[in-house]
Design an enzyme around this catalytic site. Structure first.
Site, short mmCIF file in Angstrom:
data_model
loop_
_atom_site.label_atom_id
_atom_site.label_comp_id
_atom_site.label_asym_id
_atom_site.label_seq_id
_atom_site.Cartn_x
_atom_site.Cartn_y
_atom_site.Cartn_z
N ASP B 196 0.89 -1.19 0.02
CA ASP B 196 0.00 0.17 -0.04
C ASP B 196 0.78 1.18 0.05
OD1 ASP B 196 -2.24 1.26 2.50
OD2 ASP B 196 -1.80 2.05 0.62
N HIS B 365 -9.06 13.56 12.86
CA HIS B 365 -8.89 12.41 11.91
C HIS B 365 -7.45 11.91 11.91
CE1 HIS B 365 -9.67 9.83 8.71
NE2 HIS B 365 -8.66 10.12 8.04
N HIS B 369 -3.46 4.68 6.65
CA HIS B 369 -2.68 4.16 5.51
C HIS B 369 -1.11 4.27 6.23
CE1 HIS B 369 -5.16 3.36 2.33
NE2 HIS B 369 -5.88 4.37 2.73
#
Lengths: 552, 552
Positions: B196, B365, B369
């Site tokens: 990723d 927030h 990832h």
């Protein structure tokens, strides 16, 4: 709509720049005379297709042009000067006041519109009588040199308008935001503070422009091939740092892009840009140099499709190509809203093999607008009675107001206004008294002000849903269809043959309307209804439908 | 196009997710069998008007459906499962493998498409034989629970596919990314690491989800009126923190928005979401509560025009209104590309008087990832021989490759691929051997795959330049124009009367073509040429021109 102001009222009407970042324009009125402070443009979003520019609502001034004493420009950015040509078209002899560099930029722009400016250069410290207003100009530091704030004195109160500003304490040109002048204004009394809100949501302080020099230098030191640097064509200090780095690393620089060439030419003629000896080259002469001696100082940092950098990424620039071993440096901000086009450009350049440095992976940009840290200093040193946050979206204005309140401005003295709001000041008291009708003026190609909201809605329908044109020719006396209906459809993701399905029904509807004695409008509506229902049900779409019936 | 793989070759073909963030889909092939790892959707940009979704190029699988052993889903996000229904339409009985929550989400989605999944739930630690592949599932931590990485063993080498992951060391559910399993894989040998890349440009580490709890709590403590919280409908842990804060402050929570209600329903049924006693309410029952006891947990955080939050901002939500005294909390990320719609929403809510908290003014927030800090840990513990960065734009893939090289992966072993690339592994050696033809599959309304690039170009022309339709009826034998030319134009910012100017010239051109004996195509082209030149010169536009000539 509020009554005209009395003789002891100073009226402020923002015509742009509130609730948005762009087209800044504030109109001051006093004793029947007007001064327009800044007159910039706003760039469209993707939901405004085909629009080139959006102007402040200068129609408000249409019937008052003879009362305009002057246009005062705080600095040379497009969102402060871009709409001046359109205002001068209403009355070309309105005096334009600004600093030397600002006037140089607006004169160049007006030349392109074939207008000769009646310009007047001022310098920080100057005090000018502009109609009934006394205006003192104060130096401020921004991302373009020679920016000014304006301290406006009237018998009804004093107004400080910041223009765009930040407070770099180590500015490249040594020209600080003049806090001593702010201090004097504060002592005298600031009744209304109209302050740049752009970075009011950002905590802390803006980093100094001087911190970027070493970062640029590091990029240059590591670069083995060509270097392309992109920034705004008005960012004189950024370009200065690039020229300095080039000189230090034995490289030559060519300016690329019409506005970069023009603006840097003006800046260096007037002494704002110091070009190290022998560093500049014409674009055409760069090919005589080995790759590792080249720097292209270019426009297009926002991913504008027709600009230099996009053409380089598309391999369609006639003189500049990049690939493995070359470096592209985005020494620029990413203007909110432009993310997609900027990242598309960065990815495209990386695909060509270039090493790309941008604010996402290196500290290569600092903002031009005061953050919370600087704004607190200002509110405290000025101690304004009232605050009217300008130059920002609602969220920025709200945050700016919050800072005002933190320093002691009473919450009821923070005016959160919109474009078209009417704010009156009388004897030091300021209040929002109403608003004037406000509408958008779109510029599209050669058309100014012809595009309406409903036009834009049509364009969006066309692009998202497509259209179906239906044409028929009838003989009303014979109640006969001569030819048609013929269907032409576009942007509907469908084979044209799919319309064969609905033709019989449309024909029947047309024939019936004919026999019923309908006029052409009635016959068109009959066809429209059938096709509209079918498109909705069968294709799940709401295309624009254009039926035409012609009689012979 | 590369030759089919030999029996001792493992072939990897990414069909989506490379060079973009979205529609992740990687096809593994070995000894004639295929496994599809993830099959998600990509959401369109504004330059793709009228498009609802973009699929991976599953046409590549059209002729191989019988060879697909299974679809393996790493987790339940739309960009990993959204295109599964379209793939299953090709062969509904393909087994779908995933964790419990992932399977619950995909089954709910397939139900809407009236497809019954042949699903198989796996748990971290399970080792499954999927055709010729041995697949071991490893727990990873992400912004949705129950996410898995896949360690694929074959005689030709081992592949570790991360799916989406980060490495929160204090995860709310205690389910860490299993670094011990990564360590064992590293000891065994990872020949190819498919990782990723989303946050590979971001230095440092991602903050913990647990840091958000206190921030939410602080917002709740200060709120005096209603609270609306917006986040993604799949972010179970974020919603958990909201429920916990509500319980602590004596407030009740209603889920708002179809996907929020459905997903949180599934999550709590299956034990992923713990609802404190008595905290939940139905939306309809909220009006019985005083404002300061209400929390609306809602969708629409990205400014989607039809979603809950946008309707609240438009004052068009039948059950929820906000104003002064109320708080809106965007407990969500701002997905790059959505800036305009998100800020439009924030500004709109502030205009209503609400206090709006968002990641621009509070730490509400954290990303889902891994950033550079975490990626370095992974590369070092896995020591892969080859790296194939996935799940990211070019700039993310490049940055991920840079991290690989820093930890010792030879630069030539970093494979920077695209959608459609063909990567072969034989005996532990991996190389990019070519690519397959790749095209975009657009979903628009009920149409799948009918929209082409040239169609999209038409739509953009229509929206930016408008169109001119010209219609005429002629009698070829008599060489006479029966009626016309008639002009209908739209989206051209012009009064229809402006076209009267050009009608005479069009008529002349048509008449000449008639007399010359041209066919209808020739006559149409004659009209097109005249109108096109005029539009360009007089109106400075390039509209779409649709000439139609019909003969009687």
């Amino acid at each position: 709509m509020p009554a005209p102001p009395t003789d002891n009222t100073v009226r402020i009407v923002p015509l742009g720049g509130l609730g948005e970042v762009g087209r800044n324009c504030n109109v001051l009125e006093y004793r029947g005379k007007l001064v327009v402070v800044d007159c910039g443009v706003l760039f469209p979003e993707e939901s405004q297709p085909g629009v080139d520019l959006i102007l402040p609502d200068i129609d408000y001034l249409k019937d008052r042009v003879k009362d305009i004493e002057a246009i005062v420009l705080t600095h040379g950015h497009e969102d402060h000067i871009g709409a001046v040509p359109y205002l001068l078209k209403l009355r070309p002899d309105i005096p334009v006041i600004g600093s030397q560099l600002t006037i140089a930029f607006i004169e160049a722009k007006l030349q392109e519109h074939r207008i000769r400016a009646h310009s007047h250069v001022v310098v920080e410290g100057d005090v000018e009588k502009v109609g009934p207003f006394e205006m003192e100009f104060i130096a401020v530091n921004h991302s373009i040199p020679d920016a000014l704030a304006v301290f406006v004195r009237t018998a009804e109160g004093n107004i400080l308008i910041t223009g765009d500003f930040k407070m770099d304490q180590l500015p490249l040109d040594g020209r600080l935001t003049d806090l001593r002048a702010f201090a004097k204004a504060g002592e005298e009394g600031v009744d209304l503070f109209m302050c740049d809100s752009t970075n009011a949501e950002v905590p802390g302080f803006v980093r100094s422009e001087s911190e970027i020099g070493p970062v640029i230098d590091d990029v240059f030191a590591r670069a083995t091939g060509k270097i392309v640097v992109a920034s705004f064509s008005s960012h004189v200090h950024r370009v200065q740092q690039v020229l300095n780095a080039a000189a230090r690393h034995g490289r030559k620089v060519a300016f690329v892009g019409r506005s970069m060439v023009r603006n840097m030419g003006l800046a260096s003629e007037l002494g704002y840009l110091e070009v190290p000896d022998g560093v500049l080259r014409d674009l055409g002469d760069m090919r005589d140099l080995p790759d590792n001696q080249r720097v292209y100082m270019s426009t297009g940092s926002q991913g504008e499709p027709m600009a230099v950098l996009a053409r380089i990424a598309n391999k369609s620039h006639p003189k500049i190509s990049v690939g493995g071993g070359d470096t592209v440096l985005f020494a620029s901000s990413l203007i909110p809203g432009n993310e997609n086009s900027v990242y598309r450009l960065i990815n495209g350049l990386m695909k060509l093999g270039a090493h790309v440095v941008h604010q996402g992976n290196a500290k290569v940009h600092v903002s031009g607008h005061a953050a919370q840290g600087e704004l607190l200093y200002c509110y405290n040193i000025l101690e304004p009675a009232y605050a009217l946050p300008i130059h920002g979206e609602v969220r920025h204005q709200v945050a700016n107001g919050g800072i005002a309140v933190k320093t002691g401005v009473p919450p009821e003295n923070v005016i959160l206004a919109e474009n078209g709001s009417v704010i009156d000041m009388q004897d030091g008291e300021v209040s929002l008294v109403g608003s004037v009708p406000y509408h958008e003026i779109y510029v599209d190609g050669s058309s100014v002000g012809d595009i309406t909201e409903s036009e834009l809605k049509d364009r969006r329908t066309l692009s998202e849903e497509g259209f179906i044109a239906i044409f028929a020719v009838v003989d009303q006396s014979e109640e006969q269809i001569i030819t048609g209906p013929h269907i032409q459809a576009r942007a509907m993701a469908e084979d044209q043959s799919v319309f064969d399905d609905i033709l019989p029904e449309v024909t029947v509807a047309l024939q019936e309307a004919l026999e019923k004695g309908s006029d052409t409008y009635g016959m068109q509506q009959a066809m429209r209804r059938v096709v509209g229902r079918w498109a909705s049900r069968k294709l799940r779409r709401s295309p624009m439908i254009i039926p035409t019936v012609v009689t012979v």
